[in-house]
Structures are given as structure tokens and as C-alpha cells.
Design a protein around this motif. Structure first.
Motif: not given
Length: 170
Positions: A19, A41, A43-44, A64, A131, A135, A137
Motif C-alpha cells: 500500500k 496502486e 491508496d491515499a 486516490p 489507507a 485499503g 477503497r
């Protein structure tokens, strides 16, 4: 010799969960935002007092999960830039929070030891930690903290909440 920035990200290796969180401040926020567009790819993304570079012309189809941290009296990158970036992220359907720090000048984030800087550091660390751990997401992770963290002034409707986004006045 190539100009520009390298946007390749390392592959997951032993001890790394794969991550990635990106933080950019001021000019670094311009680089971070441009490098993060369409990158699943990442995540934040945390942008502090800065957004896309002037004249950025690449299509933006996704971002993201995004935390924008802005000083309310920033003259270098006025708050209107942060609000526009928030609208862009909302239109793309991604989770976004705009944290506005009352009285914060352009460099408030870098002034360790001040109340605004400490609160902004904690906000950025919280997003990145979530994140990296879970994740981040989906909007639900951001929505769970959005109303509780709003000041009474924001709750009265001075600023609006839309599709998992928030404006938090500090």
C-alpha cells in the motif's frame, strides 16, 4: 536525459504490504497530485496547500482517496483552489475531505508546535494509517468520521456535505 518526475512505484516486498500513501506540500502537492492521477496502486493522497500545477492538461479520470489540508488565509494557493480540487474529486466519485484551518497561512503545516499544525498532522496521519491498514477503497471509511469532526459552524450548513466529502473548519 529525461525531464519530469519518476512516477514508478516500488513493488511490494518483504515487510511492505504493497500500500502506498502520498503526501505533498505546496509545490510538492503539485507534483504529488499530477503523479497520482489514475494510479490505482496509490491508496491515499494528502495535499497540503497545493493542487495541480498551473496549466496541467492531462485528463483526470480518477484520484486516490483524497485529503486536502488548507489554510484559510493562504495567499500562495488560495482556498478557492482547494475547493475546486474538492469539486473535481467529487465529480469523479472519489472520497475527498477538505480540512480548512482557520487563520492558517500558506506555511502553517510546517510550523510544528502550533495548534493548527498539530491538528493537520494528525488528520494526515489518520488518513494514511487507515489507507495503509485497511485499503480505504470506499467512501464509507471517510464518511464515518465526517460529521463528528465538523465544527458546529460547518454543521449549521455554512459548508455542504456531498457524496462522502466534507469541509471541516478548524
Amino acid at each position: 536525459m529525461r525531464s519530469g518526475c519518476q512516477t514508478g512505484l516500488p513493488r511490494a516486498n518483504r515487510g511492505h504490504n504493497g500500500k502506498v500513501g502520498v503526501l505533498g506540500i505546496s509545490l510538492g502537492a503539485q507534483i504529488a497530485s499530477a503523479a497520482s492521477v489514475g494510479r490505482a496502486e496509490i491508496d491515499a493522497l494528502v495535499l497540503v496547500d497545493g493542487g495541480f500545477p498551473n496549466g496541467y492538461s492531462q485528463p483526470v479520470r480518477s484520484l486516490p482517496p483524497l485529503l486536502l489540508i488548507w489554510g484559510s488565509v493562504d495567499r500562495t494557493f488560495p482556498l478557492s483552489i482547494g475547493r475546486e480540487l474538492q469539486r473535481t474529486a467529487q465529480q469523479l466519485g472519489g472520497p475527498v475531505i477538505l480540512d480548512v484551518y482557520e487563520g492558517g497561512a500558506h506555511d502553517f503545516f510546517l510550523r510544528s508546535g502550533t495548534r493548527n499544525a498539530g491538528a493537520a498532522h494528525q488528520s494526515a496521519a489518520r488518513l494514511v494509517a487507515r489507507a495503509m491498514g485497511r485499503g480505504l477503497r470506499h467512501v464509507g471509511v471517510l464518511e464515518t468520521e465526517r460529521v463528528d469532526s465538523l465544527t458546529p459552524r460547518a454543521r449549521r450548513g455554512r459548508d455542504t456535505l456531498d457524496r462522502g466529502s466534507a469541509v471541516r473548519l478548524r
